[in-house]
Write a protein that holds these residues in place. Structure first.
Motif, PDB file in Angstrom:
ATOM      1  N   ILE A  77       8.307   8.222  15.133  1.00 26.60           N
ATOM      2  CA  ILE A  77       7.009   7.514  15.093  1.00 26.60           C
ATOM      3  C   ILE A  77       6.182   8.020  13.903  1.00 26.60           C
ATOM      4  O   ILE A  77       5.566   7.234  13.176  1.00 26.60           O
ATOM      5  N   ALA A  78       6.217   9.343  13.695  1.00 30.81           N
ATOM      6  CA  ALA A  78       5.451   9.916  12.571  1.00 30.81           C
ATOM      7  C   ALA A  78       5.979   9.362  11.248  1.00 30.81           C
ATOM      8  O   ALA A  78       5.204   8.998  10.351  1.00 30.81           O
ATOM      9  N   LEU A  79       7.309   9.253  11.143  1.00 26.99           N
ATOM     10  CA  LEU A  79       7.905   8.727   9.908  1.00 26.99           C
ATOM     11  C   LEU A  79       7.459   7.284   9.667  1.00 26.99           C
ATOM     12  O   LEU A  79       7.076   6.900   8.555  1.00 26.99           O
ATOM     13  N   ASN A  80       7.509   6.493  10.736  1.00 24.90           N
ATOM     14  CA  ASN A  80       7.100   5.094  10.586  1.00 24.90           C
ATOM     15  C   ASN A  80       5.619   5.001  10.204  1.00 24.90           C
ATOM     16  O   ASN A  80       5.228   4.161   9.391  1.00 24.90           O
ATOM     17  N   THR A  81       4.822   5.906  10.780  1.00 19.97           N
ATOM     18  CA  THR A  81       3.387   5.886  10.474  1.00 19.97           C
ATOM     19  C   THR A  81       3.151   6.216   9.009  1.00 19.97           C
ATOM     20  O   THR A  81       2.355   5.551   8.333  1.00 19.97           O
ATOM     21  N   VAL A  82       3.870   7.230   8.517  1.00 16.50           N
ATOM     22  CA  VAL A  82       3.723   7.593   7.092  1.00 16.50           C
ATOM     23  C   VAL A  82       4.103   6.387   6.221  1.00 16.50           C
ATOM     24  O   VAL A  82       3.388   6.007   5.290  1.00 16.50           O
ATOM     25  N   GLY A  83       5.235   5.784   6.539  1.00 20.61           N
ATOM     26  CA  GLY A  83       5.692   4.622   5.769  1.00 20.61           C
ATOM     27  C   GLY A  83       4.655   3.513   5.803  1.00 20.61           C
ATOM     28  O   GLY A  83       4.331   2.910   4.779  1.00 20.61           O
ATOM     29  N   TYR A  84       4.123   3.277   6.988  1.00 21.89           N
ATOM     30  CA  TYR A  84       3.161   2.182   7.126  1.00 21.89           C
ATOM     31  C   TYR A  84       1.881   2.466   6.332  1.00 21.89           C
ATOM     32  O   TYR A  84       1.340   1.573   5.682  1.00 21.89           O
ATOM     33  N   ILE A  85       1.437   3.723   6.386  1.00 17.82           N
ATOM     34  CA  ILE A  85       0.200   4.069   5.656  1.00 17.82           C
ATOM     35  C   ILE A  85       0.394   3.832   4.152  1.00 17.82           C
ATOM     36  O   ILE A  85      -0.462   3.250   3.485  1.00 17.82           O
ATOM     37  N   ILE A  86       1.557   4.253   3.639  1.00 21.90           N
ATOM     38  CA  ILE A  86       1.816   4.052   2.195  1.00 21.90           C
ATOM     39  C   ILE A  86       1.912   2.557   1.889  1.00 21.90           C
ATOM     40  O   ILE A  86       1.283   2.044   0.959  1.00 21.90           O
ATOM     41  N   PHE A  87       2.686   1.857   2.707  1.00 26.07           N
ATOM     42  CA  PHE A  87       2.920   0.423   2.503  1.00 26.07           C
ATOM     43  C   PHE A  87       1.595  -0.352   2.549  1.00 26.07           C
ATOM     44  O   PHE A  87       1.262  -1.108   1.639  1.00 26.07           O
ATOM     45  N   ARG A  88       0.829  -0.123   3.601  1.00 25.55           N
ATOM     46  CA  ARG A  88      -0.412  -0.881   3.769  1.00 25.55           C
ATOM     47  C   ARG A  88      -1.458  -0.452   2.757  1.00 25.55           C
ATOM     48  O   ARG A  88      -2.161  -1.262   2.158  1.00 25.55           O
ATOM     49  N   GLY A  89      -1.528   0.892   2.544  1.00 28.60           N
ATOM     50  CA  GLY A  89      -2.514   1.409   1.585  1.00 28.60           C
ATOM     51  C   GLY A  89      -2.274   0.817   0.201  1.00 28.60           C
ATOM     52  O   GLY A  89      -3.204   0.346  -0.453  1.00 28.60           O
ATOM     53  N   ALA A  90      -1.007   0.821  -0.236  1.00 26.78           N
ATOM     54  CA  ALA A  90      -0.693   0.323  -1.580  1.00 26.78           C
ATOM     55  C   ALA A  90      -0.956  -1.177  -1.677  1.00 26.78           C
ATOM     56  O   ALA A  90      -1.594  -1.646  -2.624  1.00 26.78           O
TER      57      ALA A  90
END
Ligand code: NDP
Length: 608
Positions: free
Chosen positions: A484-497
């Motif tokens: 879940i933490a990995l997916n959250t990190v990915g999502y934050i980068i994806f959405r942030g960018a």
């Protein structure tokens, strides 16, 4: 070969590509074969300009009438004009065949206003050093230009500004020929999209191969995933009898699903927004209501479940549904190809007019095929396939419970479903952002996107859930929390960018983005060089790939099949990054090179 008008080292006025602004530049060279001048702006930017974009230093101080003639002549540009020998001085240029008096009188008012604008801009450029060039300034000037231009010449300017990013490449590479004609005091622009100069995906052979390779791969993946031992060593999987692969019911369900989505798309709810300007200067309008459609789908699905509709049908008939989707996308692609021959040439995608049937059928000839206001590409991009993916995942979740006799789905299945649901909801919530993606702006609508949107996304992206139905993988909570933490990190980068770029593209002067460092480009748009976009050149791809990994990990490490998605997706994004890079280099030239120097890695920091 026409004589060269400007000599090396001469100070001249050079047009700032993509705008009507002229700045002082020094001629640094001349390429005889391309007939382009190499010029250097005061900020050090070096570009190649067409002769028509280079003016003598005193050009804007000459009489309006002579400038007006000059413009009238340049508008009458036609392929035949290239035969006209060019004079070697600006005086000689003005001595060219005079424009008929009547024509000048009719055209003078708008043209003169326009020239005032050029003079104004030219003055601005002198008082403001180019090194202080700001996108705001150019945008303001561009707006002023728009205001003063009358309708007769407006189309030409819009086309010039938006359609042909000329100065960064040779005429041949532009792939577009603009022919201007005067008739009854009106300017008509005949825009002819020339043959696609650059072929992608391995040209016609690559396209031919991919057309067959993708469906075969999908069928094999589904067959392998359904095996008890889903090992690649068990290849090839047993092929079922052909007649069992086809189901009219499955086709009917797929068609009904497509029509249901079309109905939701047509609902008069949600705002209407403009798309990016097209090469012909037009802007298409799009209704933003995908998220509403999703909520209605959810309600319809809940009603179906309440009425005891068995969603396990999806699992039992996944292959048949996939084949129905393939047939549907093939028929749609044929329709798209045929109709593309009945649309004006300026509505074709620059990359989809190669003249090769196979290649154009694959890439897509028409950029924005529409039936009245119904935009087929925009509709297919997000709705039937993406929402279909969620429904398939849900069906597989029920199938898992049924097959494994569970009261609740496994933790792994819940994670896969939740992660992918979040991804789809995010895409639908940010529907407007798709209007600036490569798919909408650049690619035509053909087999590649039709198959990708309607078949590949829903049936390949749900592979992890399909795998889990027959291959349970019990997760411990610590492992689940790590994923879940990995997916959250990915999502934050994806959405942030993605959000950072979208916000910047919508309003570069947003005070919330004031901290971002940018590089101005010749088109008047800037490139972000700090924040997410200063981390790597495609931070959104990085985030997407991290999420892809998080979607596969819940399936464990017994087989590689659930990792097919991340392997394929890495290849897709690496290739897509190369395509985008190529487009950006053409679009932004030197500025893109500067960006690449400052942000060295493409997707993976310190790796690639
Ligand atoms: P991007 O959203 O990455 O857009 C690329 C464009 O952004 C460039 O052409 C350029 O266009 C602009 N740009 C590039 N660098 C900068 C910068 N430094 N500053 C400002 N603008 C910049 O392209 P995609 O359409 O490929 O991807 C959109 C999203 O969709 C991504 O998150 C991707 O991961 C995802 N995706 C998902 C797929 C899937 O199957 N799940 C498939 C493909 C994509 P311009 O300057 O003209 O604005």
């Amino acid at each position: 070969m026409p004589a060269k008008m400007f000599s090396d080292g001469e100070m001249v006025m050079g047009r700032w590509p993509g705008s009507q602004l002229y700045y002082e530049v020094r001629v640094t060279g001349y390429n005889k074969s391309t007939q382009l001048y190499a010029v250097k702006y005061k900020d050090g930017t070096e570009l190649n300009l067409k002769e028509s974009d280079v003016k003598p230093l005193n050009y804007f101080k000459t009489k309006k009438r002579s400038i007006s003639r000059q413009r009238s002549r340049s508008r009458s540009r036609s392929p035949a004009r290239t035969q006209t020998p060019k004079r070697s001085t600006s005086r000689g240029r003005e001595a060219k065949k005079p424009v008929q008096k009547e024509e000048v009188q009719k055209k003078d008012p708008p043209t003169t206003k326009f020239i005032h604008q050029l003079q104004e801009n030219s003055t601005n450029s002198k008082t403001t050093p180019v090194t202080d060039f700001k996108e705001e300034k150019e945008e303001n000037n561009t707006k002023k230009t728009y205001r003063v231009v009358e309708h007769k010449i407006r189309r030409e300017i819009v086309t010039d500004q938006l359609g042909v990013p000329y100065s960064l490449r040779t005429k041949k590479e532009e792939g577009k020929v603009v022919e201007l004609e005067t008739k009854d005091d009106h300017l008509y622009i005949k825009k002819q999209v020339a043959r696609t100069p650059e072929w992608e995906f391995g040209g016609r052979f690559g396209a031919f191969f991919i057309i067959f390779f993708l469906p075969i791969t999908l069928v094999l993946l589904l067959l392998m995933c359904a095996q008890e031992d889903a090992s690649v060593v068990n290849f090839p999987p047993p092929i079922p009898a052909v007649q069992t692969l086809w189901s009219s019911t499955a086709l009917g369900i797929f068609v009904l699903w497509f029509l249901f989505q079309a109905l939701l798309y047509l609902l008069p709810v949600g705002k209407i927004v403009d798309g990016v300007p097209l090469a012909n200067g037009k802007k298409l309008q799009y209704r933003i209501n995908a998220f509403y459609a999703f909520l209605l789908c959810g309600a319809a699905l809940a009603a179906a479940l309440y009425n005891e509709v068995n969603l396990s049908y999806i699992h039992n008939n996944l292959l048949q549904l996939a084949i129905s989707a393939m047939v549907f996308s093939l028929v749609l692609s044929i329709y798209l190809y045929l109709r593309s021959w009945h649309v004006p040439t300026d509505e074709l995608a620059a990359g989809g007019n190669s003249g090769s049937f196979v290649y154009d059928f694959f890439i897509g000839r028409e950029l924005n095929p529409r039936i009245k206001n119904f935009d087929l590409k925009y509709f297919c991009e997000l709705r039937p396939g993406l929402m279909g993916w969620v429904v398939i995942n849900l069906g597989l979740l029920f199938a898992e419970m049924e097959m494994q006799q569970r009261d609740v789905p496994s933790l792994a299945m819940i994670l896969v479903n939740s992660f992918q649901l979040l991804y789809v909801m995010d895409a639908l919530w940010n529907e407007e952002a798709i209007l600036t993606t490569m798919d909408i702006v650049h690619d035509g609508f053909g087999y590649m996107l039709a198959f990708g949107d309607l078949v590949w996304v829903p049936f390949v992206y749900s592979l992890q859930a399909f795998y889990l139905v027959n291959h349970p993988n019990e997760l411990t909570w610590p492992v689940a929390l790590t994923i879940i933490a990995l997916n959250t990190v990915g999502y934050i980068i994806f959405r942030g960018a993605n959000s950072q770029k979208n916000a910047f593209r919508r309003n570069p002067h947003d005070p919330k983005l004031a901290h971002l460092k940018t590089i101005p480009t010749a088109t008047g748009r800037s490139l972000i060089v700090s924040g997410w976009w200063g981390f790597v050149r495609h931070p959104n791809y990085l985030g997407d790939l991290i999420m892809a990994l998080a979607w596969s990990l819940p399936c464990g490490f017994n087989h590689i099949i659930p990792y097919f998605y991340i392997i394929y997706f890495t290849c897709l994004l690496v290739h897509r990054e190369a395509r985008d890079e190529h487009q950006c280099r053409k679009k932004y030239g030197v500025a893109w090179n500067k960006y690449c120097q400052q942000v060295r890695y493409r997707i993976f920091p310190y790796v690639y």
